[in-house]
Design a protein around this motif. Sequence first.
Motif, mmCIF file in Angstrom:
data_model
loop_
_atom_site.group_PDB
_atom_site.id
_atom_site.type_symbol
_atom_site.label_atom_id
_atom_site.label_comp_id
_atom_site.label_asym_id
_atom_site.label_seq_id
_atom_site.Cartn_x
_atom_site.Cartn_y
_atom_site.Cartn_z
ATOM 1 N N LEU A 117 -54.765 -29.776 41.058
ATOM 2 C CA LEU A 117 -55.962 -30.252 41.178
ATOM 3 C C LEU A 117 -56.713 -29.896 41.745
ATOM 4 C CD1 LEU A 117 -52.775 -33.242 42.444
ATOM 5 C CD2 LEU A 117 -54.823 -33.388 40.122
ATOM 6 N N LYS A 118 -57.116 -29.245 42.503
ATOM 7 C CA LYS A 118 -57.706 -28.428 43.456
ATOM 8 C C LYS A 118 -58.903 -27.684 42.649
ATOM 9 C CE LYS A 118 -55.895 -28.878 48.083
ATOM 10 N NZ LYS A 118 -55.927 -27.946 49.861
ATOM 11 N N GLU A 119 -58.435 -26.922 41.584
ATOM 12 C CA GLU A 119 -58.714 -26.061 40.977
ATOM 13 C C GLU A 119 -59.584 -26.564 39.663
ATOM 14 O OE1 GLU A 119 -55.895 -23.065 39.362
ATOM 15 O OE2 GLU A 119 -55.560 -21.885 41.404
ATOM 16 N N SER A 120 -59.063 -28.054 39.477
ATOM 17 C CA SER A 120 -59.705 -29.149 38.222
ATOM 18 C C SER A 120 -60.905 -29.913 38.377
ATOM 19 C CB SER A 120 -57.945 -29.568 37.892
ATOM 20 O OG SER A 120 -58.095 -30.579 38.391
ATOM 21 N N GLY A 121 -60.462 -29.437 40.101
ATOM 22 C CA GLY A 121 -61.934 -30.881 40.532
ATOM 23 C C GLY A 121 -61.472 -32.746 40.780
ATOM 24 N N TRP A 122 -60.111 -32.497 40.341
ATOM 25 C CA TRP A 122 -59.764 -33.919 40.227
ATOM 26 C C TRP A 122 -59.564 -35.263 41.074
ATOM 27 C CZ3 TRP A 122 -55.556 -37.480 39.142
ATOM 28 C CH2 TRP A 122 -55.781 -37.885 37.596
ATOM 29 N N GLU A 123 -58.490 -33.793 42.507
ATOM 30 C CA GLU A 123 -58.019 -34.456 43.205
ATOM 31 C C GLU A 123 -58.821 -34.865 44.129
ATOM 32 O OE1 GLU A 123 -56.018 -33.329 47.483
ATOM 33 O OE2 GLU A 123 -57.126 -31.865 46.860
ATOM 34 N N PRO A 127 -54.102 -34.837 34.366
ATOM 35 C CA PRO A 127 -54.952 -34.099 33.411
ATOM 36 C C PRO A 127 -53.106 -33.294 32.951
ATOM 37 C CG PRO A 127 -56.727 -33.928 34.974
ATOM 38 C CD PRO A 127 -55.388 -34.214 36.064
ATOM 39 N N PHE A 128 -53.873 -33.355 31.387
ATOM 40 C CA PHE A 128 -52.596 -32.591 30.880
ATOM 41 C C PHE A 128 -51.854 -31.315 31.488
ATOM 42 C CE2 PHE A 128 -50.390 -29.380 27.590
ATOM 43 C CZ PHE A 128 -49.563 -30.694 27.931
ATOM 44 N N ALA A 129 -53.275 -30.330 32.474
ATOM 45 C CA ALA A 129 -52.783 -29.571 32.447
ATOM 46 C C ALA A 129 -52.463 -28.481 33.635
ATOM 47 C CB ALA A 129 -54.691 -28.099 32.547
ATOM 48 N N VAL A 130 -53.094 -29.717 34.071
ATOM 49 C CA VAL A 130 -52.539 -29.456 35.931
ATOM 50 C C VAL A 130 -50.631 -30.357 35.278
ATOM 51 C CG1 VAL A 130 -52.731 -31.066 37.588
ATOM 52 C CG2 VAL A 130 -54.508 -30.048 36.870
ATOM 53 N N HIS A 181 -42.387 -35.966 33.227
ATOM 54 C CA HIS A 181 -43.157 -35.640 32.795
ATOM 55 C C HIS A 181 -44.500 -36.022 31.710
ATOM 56 C CE1 HIS A 181 -44.710 -31.145 30.341
ATOM 57 N NE2 HIS A 181 -45.576 -31.779 31.879
ATOM 58 N N ARG A 182 -43.736 -36.480 30.805
ATOM 59 C CA ARG A 182 -44.344 -37.076 29.565
ATOM 60 C C ARG A 182 -44.982 -38.257 29.621
ATOM 61 N NH1 ARG A 182 -43.733 -41.426 25.229
ATOM 62 N NH2 ARG A 182 -44.991 -40.367 23.420
ATOM 63 N N LEU A 220 -42.278 -26.389 45.653
ATOM 64 C CA LEU A 220 -42.909 -25.239 45.054
ATOM 65 C C LEU A 220 -44.035 -26.533 44.041
ATOM 66 C CD1 LEU A 220 -43.526 -22.694 43.666
ATOM 67 C CD2 LEU A 220 -41.781 -23.090 41.877
ATOM 68 N N ALA A 221 -43.280 -27.111 43.567
ATOM 69 C CA ALA A 221 -43.789 -28.140 42.507
ATOM 70 C C ALA A 221 -44.809 -29.421 42.781
ATOM 71 C CB ALA A 221 -42.812 -28.859 41.920
#
Length: 566
Positions: A137-143, A64-67, A210-211, A128-129
Amino acid sequence: MRCRCLRSGSATGAAGAEARERGERGERGERSRSPCQRRERQEFCQHCSKADAEHGPLSDGLLPFAVCQAVTTAVWTAARKQAESAHRDVALRFPLSLGSEASQTQPDELCVEAAGASLEAAEEVVSLALSTLTTALKESGWEAERLGAAVCAALRRSRPRPIGGSACPAEDVLVARVRTMSLCAVAYWRQVSQDLGKAAASLARYLEQHRRLYWRRPPYRGVNLGGWLLLEPGPSHELFQLHGTNANRCEWSLLRTMRERLGAEKTTEVLHAHRSTFLTEEDFRQIRARGFNAVRIPFGYWVVCGASGGDPYVGPGLEFLDRALTWCRQLGLQALLDLHGAPGGESAEAPCGRESSKWRWQLWRFDESLEALRILAQRYKGHPAVTGISVCNEPSEKVPAEVLCKFYDQAVRAIRTAGMPPEEVSIVLPIYRTERLDEIWRVWSKTFDGFARHANVAFDLHLYHCFGAWWHRQGLGSHLRMAKRDRKILRRVPAVVGEWSLALPQKAVAQADHEDQAYKAFASAQLQAYSHASHGWFFWNWCDSPEHHPGWDARTCLKRQWLELE
């Protein structure tokens, strides 16, 4: 030949040649490195390249782009703080040129060189990255649902897996890309006060990785549809011959003449007929069948929102764009929407719609340009064929760099706010001539931090070999070498080659045993060079006047087998 051919010159002549010669010295500098240093770089970079080649985007799906954005924000901030700490009280400054002697390091070598000053500090940014990626990923529920156990386990580790260890392909790709991004961010901030060329290459590599974490489309391998929704004497030659005079060299002057002769109503009818018949669905089918995967569609602002400021243009005409984009969607073609003619003009040249010796940059109506871009973005947001918007075309060098970059910053924000996110649409910012690349890159990066703030943007370069007396004095070998050297420029910035052609001067053609041999070699050299453009390329043009050089007409070049797409 396009009406811009009488311009002073794309002065990629002697000055451009001298600048590009510096690339040769950079290659000699690379040979001076120790065998150990070269092996280290090659080992890591071959690992990254192999993962990309074999698996492309993540085998379990793109992120996801937000991630991705959470990771890049953390990496960019940490890398900059490290550099500022290393410099202590010395302010980070920007050298003046992208082309310094030591700046030609290959982008693929930067991932290891990034950590040269402090490997331990660089690894802190890598950790850190990966930690930020895991949390996002965890916060997005996507992991758990999308990445799989092996990748998740890799991300939970505090340090990346050593090169050569066993892992699943998706883990290889993800960890390698995030690691390369992190190291290149460190490299950029350590290099930017010493060697802008190296810094630019580090930044380009950072943005490339990144892209690839979120972008689903291949680079453009496209062709321009010039002369359709913005008239030029070459591709729109029939209209100029039927309704114009020798003095008519742009759409503005042609329509003035037509209104005087035919009246406003008849002029509108003629323009509507031209727009209805100039390109058909069969043209788009042929474009796809001949190996192109994209079209760049130049149009004037009046096609979007109607003429203003007393201009004689006929508009709006978005129904023609609608129809073209329907064909693109049906045929699987990507479309780059190109605001080729801005309100007030972005230059004094005919390609923006009006050729005028009285033009000055203050006549460019920036607010109206932004409104046209908002209308486009709102109308075509979510359209599966629209993967790019170019915010203008070939801006004059008389436009101050600070003014131009401010407009670019506002344009990106307007398009994104209107509903075109980075994971769906690239935004193209024209540089036009390579001679201005250093200046614009420097202002865009230093004043606006543009590449860090705005994801998925690219500079547009137009690489022609025919404008100006210098090019006409060069032999075939010189043209081929100059095309080859363009790849060094394209490795240093996110870029699309928005226009190029096979318009080769006669002196160069005469040096080959047969003209076919010259054009094939010229096409091959350019295609190889432009394959290094991160966002791809577009040939100018799909069709042109039969009275002009055949190298402007893609159909002719394909028919004669000068241009061969794999």
